[in-house]
Write an enzyme that holds these catalytic residues in place. Sequence first.
Site, PDB file in Angstrom:
ATOM      1  N   GLU A 292       0.952  -1.303   0.172  1.00 43.92           N
ATOM      2  CA  GLU A 292       0.058   0.129   0.001  1.00 43.92           C
ATOM      3  C   GLU A 292       0.836   1.471  -0.067  1.00 43.92           C
ATOM      4  OE1 GLU A 292      -2.999   0.322   3.207  1.00 43.92           O
ATOM      5  OE2 GLU A 292      -4.407  -0.872   1.810  1.00 43.92           O
ATOM      6  N   HIS A 313       8.470 -26.404  -1.446  1.00 43.87           N
ATOM      7  CA  HIS A 313       7.709 -27.365  -2.180  1.00 43.87           C
ATOM      8  C   HIS A 313       6.573 -26.817  -2.917  1.00 43.87           C
ATOM      9  CE1 HIS A 313      10.247 -30.316  -0.125  1.00 43.87           C
ATOM     10  NE2 HIS A 313      10.334 -29.244   0.797  1.00 43.87           N
ATOM     11  N   LYS A 427     -14.221  -0.180  -3.699  1.00 43.61           N
ATOM     12  CA  LYS A 427     -15.378   0.307  -2.661  1.00 43.61           C
ATOM     13  C   LYS A 427     -16.496   1.122  -3.451  1.00 43.61           C
ATOM     14  CE  LYS A 427     -12.202   0.950   1.374  1.00 43.61           C
ATOM     15  NZ  LYS A 427     -11.883   1.825   2.035  1.00 43.61           N
TER      16      LYS A 427
END
Length: 443
Positions: A292, A313, A427
Amino acid sequence: MANILELRTENIKKFVADQDIVTLQPEVDRCHQDLESGRKEGAEYLGWLHLPSQTAPDHLKEIEQSAKWIRDNCEAFVSVGIGGSYLGAKAAIDFGSHAFLNQRSSIARGGPEIYFAGQNISSDYLHDLLEILEDKKVCLNVVSKSGTTTEPAIAFRLLKQFMEKKYGSDELRKRIFVTTDPERGALKQLAGEEGYRCFVIPDNVGGRYSVLTPVGLLPIAVAGMDIGELIAGARECENLATRHTGLDSNPVYRYAVIRNVLYQKGKTIELMAAFHPALQTVVEWWRQLAGESEGKEAKGIFPATAEYTADLHSLGQWVQEGNRILYETFLRVASSGHFMEISESPGNQDGLNYLTGRSLDEVNEKAWQGTARAHLEGGVPNMTLTMKDRSAYSLGYLFYFFQRAVAMSGSLMGVNPFDQPGVEFYKKNMFQLLNKPGYEKGK
Ligand code: PA5
């Protein structure tokens, strides 16, 4: 190893010349001055910069008192929040606690079971959580600086309704703790109206830089970690980073500079790989902090995380031989909380007797050294940060190290490391799709 946190950089030398680092010293000095003098873009969010040295003992005492009440009076504690209002607390609790905290007996744990909510929009998650809470004494801590973030607001509404059925209004009031802005927001208003105990997120501290405020400190204290030690560790790193800007003596800025040089050379992904499961959420906290803070204006190192050796792995093949656009930072702990040794097996059916008498820490250390060498040979420069131990002090040091390093790194990149305008886009679309008043189509 005496250092609280040691930075090793020998495995970047093939990619980053000393001169590449030295050249950035004047720029580092300028950014440091901008940070210290508050001249920086985003200066209104610099409250975290000297927070450790400015944290008063009385402030900690107040938080510890509430934490003690919660520990004495509840069996399950739910912290409700998302992003910076969630990850730091979870990182610290996962780092400092027993690996199976909630499964331990209450006596062994010495405090409540700890849960998180509001970090997703999942009916299944909340349903299952409410089921777990059903016959337990519960306390809630809702954490939101804006007080309006949808995910924690939904979770809090449902959890509050659950609590209202469980407790009368006097008891309910004692069991809900709010951490929010000192003045603004729906949550601040609600806390005032309902009489909940309120902790303040300072105005000048943004979410992802807020772990050392009550956002992180209250849940961390509820989990039994020593928050005084956490702040003391952060303070030591604050002093180190503030005193000298020289890249040979300031590992915080050295790490920031190396990231930038690698980025300029086309290494656009940093894979932060934790060599201890207790560090898994710590690297997730770092991922938000770095992502951010830097990912804007079409710039930024993509922060990826892994847990080694587990992910050797899964991602190991990609790291060793895939697209050469990444570098790694290994995060490790020098000594585990417990010593465990591999014992001899008479039949040696598993062929492991060559490890007899050696500790798991030693084997893990060799795994780190072997990985660092293999990945370097495969074209992946890497650095290592080694924490001294799993103490609150070391963690506080590490939190501050990353906050300051990311602030410097973003500044060197020429972005504002303290805003996050891009987070609003999803949003707005979601609100429009949900017909939130004020977000109707065309508005
Ligand atoms: O770093 C940030 O500012 C964000 O990640 C916020 O912490 C997150 O969006 C939650 O915001 P709030 O605390 O306002 O609910």
